[in-house]
Design a protein around this motif. Structure first.
Motif, PDB file in Angstrom:
ATOM      1  N   THR A 247      -3.650 -14.887  64.273  1.00  0.00           N
ATOM      2  CA  THR A 247      -3.833 -16.348  64.210  1.00  0.00           C
ATOM      3  C   THR A 247      -5.241 -16.760  64.620  1.00  0.00           C
TER       4      THR A 247
ATOM      5  N   HIS B 117      -7.572 -15.188  60.182  1.00  0.00           N
ATOM      6  CA  HIS B 117      -7.779 -16.360  59.315  1.00  0.00           C
ATOM      7  C   HIS B 117      -7.546 -17.632  60.122  1.00  0.00           C
TER       8      HIS B 117
ATOM      9  N   ASN C 256      -7.330 -21.317  61.192  1.00  0.00           N
ATOM     10  CA  ASN C 256      -7.342 -22.592  60.475  1.00  0.00           C
ATOM     11  C   ASN C 256      -7.993 -23.669  61.333  1.00  0.00           C
ATOM     12  N   SER C 257      -8.004 -24.873  60.834  1.00  0.00           N
ATOM     13  CA  SER C 257      -8.698 -25.971  61.526  1.00  0.00           C
ATOM     14  C   SER C 257      -8.039 -26.301  62.856  1.00  0.00           C
TER      15      SER C 257
END
Length: 615
Positions: free
Chosen positions: A513, A517, A519-520
């Protein structure tokens, strides 16, 4: 076994030869000398193992003793130099010889500079000779010779690139820290002699059990001093500074210091005197606390580092703590299996990282490396196997069973907090190595040109891969009758193994996590003030060096500045000035008149007589 003394003499002679003539010898000849030296040690070790197995008797512990000479004697106090080989020292001898040979072989292909080659092999030979002195002698005072030799070797290996100011400073720092804790070991040795009147290790254990009470004050102070002395060699918090400074040495030297020699010194001392430590429950509790602090310190710092060497170093520092967890729970035989697993895994991690750095042309910042998955698939698989061991992959890796039993031992003794910290250490170590794998082998490629490495440099790595799997769990070690063997309660063990497996799975999810990758939302969390504060604190290594500077370095500098003019010398100057003044007045009485001299003699005689009468 009659040739056992050559395991110390040969590396020592090789060290002297390389130090004296290393600059005039070709690199290939230096490599031949270095590897031949280690090969002789390996062959003698093999012959010793064969003799040991041949002469062993069931249900008895074989102890081979070879007196060499008496070092010195003062009255009834005699210090003999005698080599002793039993199951414990044989285990350490095999570890040092086997891993030393692999590292020497790897260094032959890794090091390129002629100066690096001769200094590495010369100083490493001194380190090997010093370590073998520690594990083979049976007298604590003689052991101190090897102990100081290890300290000197660390100073030399860290300072190989001494012309760089940072490296010279690090070498001196390691040397000073080592000697500060060596003082505690000396105090422990003095207390033992004062109490038991012997420094022979076997006699110490026998007399201590017969004459000293469990948890008595003298046992507490002896074992505490010995623990503090061993802490620096084993790099436990807060004596870990030399361990982090070892990153400035070449990678093969770093592997020797962190994995296969120096760390073993403190571990061997505690294992050899394990019966003494079992008599002090308070020191075992202190050992548990120190291990927990080391786990929290090292695993949290490894999580935010970008230098590959420093990531590897703090991961290794975390793993060392589990050895002392095993000590504190008095599972001594389990600690030996943990030691074997640690030495294999940490050596494997350092050698694999060395190849990675060399392929990337010396680049050590993982944020500047990426996309190596397709270019170097073999190296990628090696790091995955290392991940299996460090994360204690359930039912696959040896670490799953060993670390699981250690943490279970803590919790079985109602030591829930330290057991939880042990689980946290495995979680953070797994996240740290996964972070390295994701950033180096995935993400966008940032390096266009790569250096070539010889395929033979992978040979030691492939050999070490075997020892990290569960296929070689719980070696049949010849330690019966030498160190206590405690039975481990395995009730409700399956449920704990499932919890252990859940921790490993959680580490993979967290690492994927955060680093695979992100995320925002993840990036937003990572940019919160509390996470940034934690990151800065860990990057600064808990501001530990700053604290040392405030508490010790600055007061010392202030004191030296005040003593710069030497107050005692100033007082001496005033005394001398006073004497000169008095002498100048006395000289004035020399006027050449005989009457004056006679009067002076009479007056002096009267004064002396009065003093004799009235005083």
């Amino acid at each position: 076994m009659n040739l056992l003394y050559l395991t110390i003499i040969v590396p020592l002679l090789s060290f002297l030869a390389l130090v004296s003539l290393g600059r005039q010898i070709r690199s290939i000849n230096i490599i031949i000398i270095g590897i031949s030296t280690m090969l002789i040690v390996v062959l003698i070790t093999i012959f010793s193992c064969i003799d040991f197995v041949t002469n062993s008797v069931p249900d008895m512990s074989l102890i081979y003793s070879r007196p060499l000479w008496n070092w010195f004697s003062i009255g009834d106090f005699v210090v003999p130099i005698t080599l002793t080989l039993d199951g414990l020292s044989l285990t350490f001898l095999v570890l040092i010889a086997f891993l030393g040979m692999l590292i020497y072989f790897f260094a032959a292909y890794y090091l390129t500079s002629q100066k690096d080659i001769y200094t590495f092999y010369a100083y490493s030979n001194l380190l090997i000779a010093s370590m073998l002195t520690i594990i083979l002698v049976d007298n604590l005072l003689v052991m101190l010779i090897g102990w100081e030799g290890v300290t000197l070797s660390i100073y030399l290996l860290i300072g190989i690139y001494y012309k760089q100011i940072r490296n010279g400073f690090a070498a001196v720092k390691a040397f000073v820290i080592m000697h500060l804790t060596d003082v505690f070991l000396l105090i422990g040795v003095f207390l033992i002699y004062q109490t038991l009147h012997t420094l022979d290790i076997r006699n110490i254990l026998t007399l201590a059990h017969a004459n000293l009470a469990i948890d008595s004050d003298i046992i507490y102070w002896i074992t505490l001093m010995l623990l503090l002395g061993a802490m620096s060699k084993s790099a436990l918090f807060p004596m870990q500074s030399w361990f982090t400074e070892s990153t400035l040495a070449p990678m093969p030297a770093m592997a020797l210091m962190q994995s296969s020699t120096v760390i073993l010194a403190g571990v061997y001392l505690i294992l050899r005197l394990s019966n003494l430590f079992m008599m002090s429950s308070d020191v075992l509790s202190i050992m548990t606390m120190i291990s927990s602090l080391t786990v929290l310190f090292a695993s949290s710092i490894a999580l935010v580092q970008y230098d590959i060497k420093r990531i590897v170093t703090f991961i290794n520092l975390t793993q060392i703590s589990y050895l002392f967890y095993a000590f504190s729970t008095q599972h001594w035989s389990l600690s030996l299996n943990c030691l074997i697993n640690y030495t294999m895994t940490s050596t494997l991690l350092i050698l694999a990282s060395a190849i990675l750095i060399k392929k990337c042309q010396g680049e050590r910042d993982i944020s500047k490396i990426g996309g190596l998955y397709k270019k170097f698939p073999v190296l990628f698989i090696i790091f995955l196997v290392i991940l299996l061991s460090l994360s204690a992959m359930p039912w696959i890796s040896a670490a799953f069973y060993i670390k699981g039993d250690i943490i279970w031992g803590l919790m079985a003794q109602d030591n829930l907090m330290n057991g939880t910290i042990g689980l946290l250490g495995i979680l953070l170590s797994s996240v740290s190595i996964l972070r390295l794998i994701f950033m180096v082998f995935y993400h966008k490629p940032k390096i266009k040109q790569f250096a070539k490495t010889n395929w033979t440099s992978y040979c030691p790595i492939f050999l070490l891969l075997i020892f990290t799997s569960s296929l070689v769990i719980y070696f049949p070690l010849p330690i019966k009758g030498i160190i206590p063997i405690a039975a481990l309660d395995t009730n409700v063990k399956l449920s704990f193994q499932l919890l252990f497996a859940a921790v490993t799975l959680l580490s993979i999810i967290i690492a994927y996590t955060l680093f695979a990758h992100p995320n925002s939302e993840v990036k937003e969390v990572l940019n919160t003030p509390i996470v940034k504060f934690f990151t800065r604190l860990c990057k600064a290594e808990w501001r530990f060096d700053y604290l040392l500077n405030i508490v010790f370095v600055k007061p010392f500098i202030f004191l030296t500045s005040k003593l710069k003019k030497d107050p005692l010398a100033t007082w001496d100057n005033w005394v001398m000035l006073g004497i000169k003044k008095i002498n100048s007045y006395i000289v004035g009485f020399e006027n050449g008149h005989l009457r004056w001299y006679m009067v002076s003699i009479v007056m002096g005689s009267i004064i002396i007589l009065m003093l004799l009468v009235f005083i």
